[in-house]
Each structure stands twice: as structure tokens, then as C-alpha cells.
Write an enzyme that holds these catalytic residues in place. Structure first.
Site, PDB file in Angstrom:
ATOM      1  CE  LYS A 245     -12.210   0.177  -9.701  1.00 31.43           C
ATOM      2  NZ  LYS A 245     -11.173  -0.666  -9.080  1.00 31.43           N
TER       3      LYS A 245
ATOM      4  CB  SER B 207     -16.593  -0.981  -9.767  1.00 30.66           C
ATOM      5  OG  SER B 207     -17.788  -0.344  -9.328  1.00 30.66           O
TER       6      SER B 207
ATOM      7  CG  ASP C  56       1.842   6.304  -5.733  1.00 36.21           C
ATOM      8  OD1 ASP C  56       0.937   5.652  -6.308  1.00 36.21           O
ATOM      9  OD2 ASP C  56       1.838   7.548  -5.651  1.00 36.21           O
TER      10      ASP C  56
ATOM     11  CE1 TYR D  85     -13.625   3.157  -8.475  1.00 39.43           C
ATOM     12  CE2 TYR D  85     -15.910   2.722  -9.051  1.00 39.43           C
ATOM     13  CZ  TYR D  85     -14.769   2.388  -8.339  1.00 39.43           C
ATOM     14  OH  TYR D  85     -14.773   1.304  -7.504  1.00 39.43           O
TER      15      TYR D  85
ATOM     16  CG  ASP E 272      -2.222   0.739   0.995  1.00 37.17           C
ATOM     17  OD1 ASP E 272      -3.269   0.067   0.879  1.00 37.17           O
ATOM     18  OD2 ASP E 272      -2.205   1.996   0.917  1.00 37.17           O
TER      19      ASP E 272
HETATM   20  N1  LIG Z   1     -16.411  -0.190  -1.631  1.00 36.59           N
HETATM   21  C1  LIG Z   1     -17.166  -0.371  -2.700  1.00 36.59           C
HETATM   22  O1  LIG Z   1     -18.399  -0.192  -2.696  1.00 36.59           O
HETATM   23  C2  LIG Z   1     -16.523  -0.845  -3.975  1.00 36.59           C
HETATM   24  C3  LIG Z   1     -17.362  -1.232  -5.015  1.00 36.59           C
HETATM   25  C4  LIG Z   1     -16.802  -1.663  -6.200  1.00 36.59           C
HETATM   26  C5  LIG Z   1     -15.425  -1.732  -6.333  1.00 36.59           C
HETATM   27  N2  LIG Z   1     -14.625  -1.344  -5.307  1.00 36.59           N
HETATM   28  C6  LIG Z   1     -13.189  -1.424  -5.513  1.00 36.59           C
HETATM   29  O2  LIG Z   1     -12.603  -2.244  -4.529  1.00 36.59           O
HETATM   30  C7  LIG Z   1     -11.274  -1.825  -4.250  1.00 36.59           C
HETATM   31  C8  LIG Z   1     -11.117  -1.565  -2.769  1.00 36.59           C
HETATM   32  O3  LIG Z   1     -12.092  -0.650  -2.353  1.00 36.59           O
HETATM   33  P1  LIG Z   1     -12.289  -0.224  -0.848  1.00 36.59           P
HETATM   34  O4  LIG Z   1     -13.653   0.350  -0.747  1.00 36.59           O
HETATM   35  O5  LIG Z   1     -11.905  -1.324   0.054  1.00 36.59           O
HETATM   36  O6  LIG Z   1     -11.274   1.035  -0.790  1.00 36.59           O
HETATM   37  P2  LIG Z   1      -9.984   1.474   0.074  1.00 36.59           P
HETATM   38  O7  LIG Z   1      -9.697   2.844  -0.425  1.00 36.59           O
HETATM   39  O8  LIG Z   1     -10.203   1.293   1.529  1.00 36.59           O
HETATM   40  O9  LIG Z   1      -8.846   0.476  -0.384  1.00 36.59           O
HETATM   41  C9  LIG Z   1      -7.913   0.784  -1.375  1.00 36.59           C
HETATM   42  C10 LIG Z   1      -6.518   0.724  -0.804  1.00 36.59           C
HETATM   43  O10 LIG Z   1      -5.641   1.020  -1.884  1.00 36.59           O
HETATM   44  C11 LIG Z   1      -4.684   1.960  -1.444  1.00 36.59           C
HETATM   45  N3  LIG Z   1      -4.248   2.759  -2.572  1.00 36.59           N
HETATM   46  C12 LIG Z   1      -4.957   3.667  -3.278  1.00 36.59           C
HETATM   47  N4  LIG Z   1      -4.192   4.216  -4.232  1.00 36.59           N
HETATM   48  C13 LIG Z   1      -2.971   3.642  -4.122  1.00 36.59           C
HETATM   49  C14 LIG Z   1      -1.757   3.790  -4.832  1.00 36.59           C
HETATM   50  N5  LIG Z   1      -1.622   4.686  -5.819  1.00 36.59           N
HETATM   51  N6  LIG Z   1      -0.709   3.026  -4.470  1.00 36.59           N
HETATM   52  C15 LIG Z   1      -0.801   2.135  -3.457  1.00 36.59           C
HETATM   53  N7  LIG Z   1      -1.927   1.963  -2.744  1.00 36.59           N
HETATM   54  C16 LIG Z   1      -2.994   2.718  -3.071  1.00 36.59           C
HETATM   55  C17 LIG Z   1      -5.366   2.801  -0.388  1.00 36.59           C
HETATM   56  O11 LIG Z   1      -4.420   3.402   0.497  1.00 36.59           O
HETATM   57  C18 LIG Z   1      -6.257   1.764   0.292  1.00 36.59           C
HETATM   58  O12 LIG Z   1      -5.603   1.169   1.390  1.00 36.59           O
HETATM   59  C19 LIG Z   1     -11.041  -0.582  -5.115  1.00 36.59           C
HETATM   60  O13 LIG Z   1     -10.432  -0.959  -6.339  1.00 36.59           O
HETATM   61  C20 LIG Z   1     -12.454  -0.106  -5.392  1.00 36.59           C
HETATM   62  O14 LIG Z   1     -12.534   0.658  -6.567  1.00 36.59           O
HETATM   63  C21 LIG Z   1     -15.137  -0.911  -4.129  1.00 36.59           C
END
Ligand SMILES: NC(=O)c1ccc[n+]([C@@H]2O[C@H](COP(=O)([O-])OP(=O)(O)OC[C@H]3O[C@@H](n4cnc5c(N)ncnc54)[C@H](O)[C@@H]3O)[C@@H](O)[C@H]2O)c1
Length: 272
Positions: free
Chosen positions: A173, A155, A76, A169, A50
Site C-alpha cells: 500500500k 491504506s 484477474d 499489505y 472483478d
Molecule cells: N476495509 C478497510 O478497512 C480498508 C481500509 C483501508 C484500505 N482498504 C482497501 O480498500 C479496497 C477495498 O477494500 P474492501 O474492504 O472493500 O474489500 P473487498 O475485498 O470487499 O473488495 C475488493 C474487491 O476486489 C476484488 N479483487 C481482489 N483481488 C482481485 C483480483 N486479483 N482481480 C480482480 N478483482 C480482485 C475482490 O473480489 C473484491 O470484490 C482494498 O484495496 C483495500 O485494501 C480497505
């Protein structure tokens, strides 16, 4: 040939699983964190990667507290040199990566008039371009060992308009899903599988923030409205997405590649 299998091979015993985005946007269980913990419970050695060290360390600590194996790697995923470095560090620490879970994802609400080219480039770099560099780090070794699995997180917003503009987004996706399919087909006869999990509305710490930003007046009502959108009557949990990912990375999914597993409580099947 068609002998009775001994059981459902869901285990990940001894496998090195790299989770790009294994932290969490806030306290609690993100999809990445729940997935890391699930993989460790199935016996995997988990690389928790992360850009947020504190958050990744929290995931690593949760796994170690249960007696599991995990290590934090900070970088990153929008920066090519960082990706190359953290995969090298992971291989140095645990050995070759057997499974990649590409979890990073960011977005910005807005349609074409609210999205700048810089926004689109930034979101594309994290959501899609990162998979190019990440897959370049693991595919040669996986193909050589004829053992590897990749899961990416798309997503439903990449398939449908969900009632509010989320252009960059959704576009990225959608690209991620097809990117995954193209990897799967090219590597199908080289022992590497690649599949895409498509979550619907999931109740993660990130969503609490997004909802809070958009509906600051009444967070509870905004979350209840999200629940009501779903045919099953509730948002999903991070664990429900993690379990789908674990299945796809395991040998229970040995004949599954190039597909999308929608985890959405029925959302994309709805007509309104
Ligand atoms: N929560 C929802 O409803 C939902 C629905 C559909 C898809 N998603 C997808 O699921 C995944 C996780 O979602 P979440 O809700 O758990 O979000 P989240 O933001 O809690 O988790 C994402 C993690 O990725 C890390 N991150 C972001 N950009 C980064 C980068 N450039 N380099 C390294 N790390 C990075 C963040 O620090 C975070 O810990 C994402 O891809 C999101 O688009 C989520």
C-alpha cells in the site's frame, strides 16, 4: 479569469469510469461497490470489473435497478492478459475510459517471519503490479484527449503500524501511494490527474471476515474494539470512502493531483 463558478462540479455525467475491484468480499457494501453506485448516481457509465463474476454482477444489478448504466467485466487483476482483455472489452462496450478507480487490494496478516516471498509476490501482483498494466491501458488515451483521472486506494496501514503485523499489505500500500504520485507528476501537464485515497478502519464485508478470522470468539467485541481505536469513535463506511473517490474523480478536484486524501476519522493523527 477569476469568475464566480456556477456551482460545485461534482457530476460525472457521461464519463466512463472503470472500477477494478467493483465487487465485494461478502454481502453488503464494499468500497468498490459503494463507489460504483456513487459514480452511477453522478451520471457515469460504470465498468464493474472483478475476478468474482457473481459479486460484480450484483453491483451491476444494483446500479441498473436505480436506472444507472453499468456493465460487468470479469478478470484477474494479477494476470496481465486479463487486464488487457477487460479494458479492451470495456472500451468496446462504453468507449474510451475517462476515469480509473484502482480498488483491488488483498493482504495477509503477519510480519517478516510469517510472510513468504511467494506471499509478498502474490500480494504485490494484485495491489501494485496491476496498476502498471491498468494504467498502460488508459494513460495514452487520456493524455491524447487531455482528459483523465485516476484514483487508487491505499491504506493507513501503508503509513503506520496499526497494532498488529500486516507486512506485505502495508509495504504494497505504501508503494501504491508513491506509484500514484509518480503517475500524477509525469502526466500533470497532459490533462491527467492521479490521486490516492487512504482509508482508515472501514466497516466493509471484508473486514467482518478478517475480524471474524482473528477474533472468532467475539465478533461484536472485536468490531467495537476497532471502533474505539478511531478518534471519531467509529469505523468509517464504504460510502464515506466512495464520496472521497468521487470528489477526486470529478472536476471539483480539477486542481488536485499527486496527493493523498486520508479518510480515517482522525486515526493517523493520533499519538497512541
Ligand atoms: N476495509 C478497510 O478497512 C480498508 C481500509 C483501508 C484500505 N482498504 C482497501 O480498500 C479496497 C477495498 O477494500 P474492501 O474492504 O472493500 O474489500 P473487498 O475485498 O470487499 O473488495 C475488493 C474487491 O476486489 C476484488 N479483487 C481482489 N483481488 C482481485 C483480483 N486479483 N482481480 C480482480 N478483482 C480482485 C475482490 O473480489 C473484491 O470484490 C482494498 O484495496 C483495500 O485494501 C480497505
Amino acid at each position: 479569469m477569476n469568475t464566480l463558478p456556477e456551482g460545485l462540479p461534482l457530476g460525472l455525467q457521461g464519463r466512463v469510469v472503470f472500477v477494478a475491484g467493483g465487487g465485494s468480499a461478502g454481502p453488503g457494501y464494499s468500497i468498490g461497490r459503494a463507489s460504483c453506485i456513487t459514480y452511477a448516481r453522478l451520471g457515469a457509465k460504470v465498468c464493474v470489473a472483478d475476478r468474482d463474476r457473481a459479486s460484480a454482477d450484483e453491483t451491476t444489478a444494483l446500479i441498473r435497478a436505480e436506472g444507472g448504466s453499468a456493465q460487468t467485466f470479469v478478470g484477474d487483476m494479477a494476470v496481465e492478459a486479463d487486464i488487457v482483455r477487460i479494458f479492451a472489452e470495456a472500451a468496446e462496450h462504453f468507449g474510451p475510459v475517462d476515469a480509473l478507480h484502482h480498488n483491488v487490494g488483498i493482504g495477509k496478516t503477519g510480519g517478516p517471519m510469517e510472510t513468504s516471498t511467494a506471499d509478498l509476490d502474490r500480494i504485490y501482483a494484485v495491489n501494485v503490479r496491476s496498476l502498471l498494466t491498468a494504467s498502460q491501458q488508459v494513460l495514452p488515451g487520456m493524455a491524447q484527449r487531455r482528459r483523465g483521472a485516476i484514483v487508487t486506494i491505499s491504506s493507513v496501514a501503508g503509513q503506520r503500524y496499526l497494532g498488529y503485523p500486516h507486512l506485505a499489505y502495508g509495504v504494497t500500500k505504501a508503494a501504491l501511494s508513491h506509484f500514484t504520485r509518480l503517475i500524477a507528476l509525469e502526466y500533470a501537464n497532459r490533462g491527467v490527474r492521479a490521486n490516492c485515497v487512504v482509508p482508515g478502519l472501514i466497516d466493509t464485508p471484508r473486514i467482518t471476515q478478517t475480524v471474524a478470522d482473528r477474533f472468532a470468539a467475539n465478533l461484536a467485541e472485536a468490531k467495537a474494539a476497532r471502533d474505539r481505536q478511531v478518534p471519531m469513535g467509529r469505523m468509517g463506511t464504504a460510502w464515506e470512502v466512495a464520496h472521497a473517490c468521487a470528489f477526486l474523480l470529478s472536476d471539483a478536484a480539477a486542481y488536485i493531483t499527486g496527493t493523498e486524501l486520508v479518510v480515517d476519522g482522525g486515526l493517523v493523527g493520533k499519538y497512541t
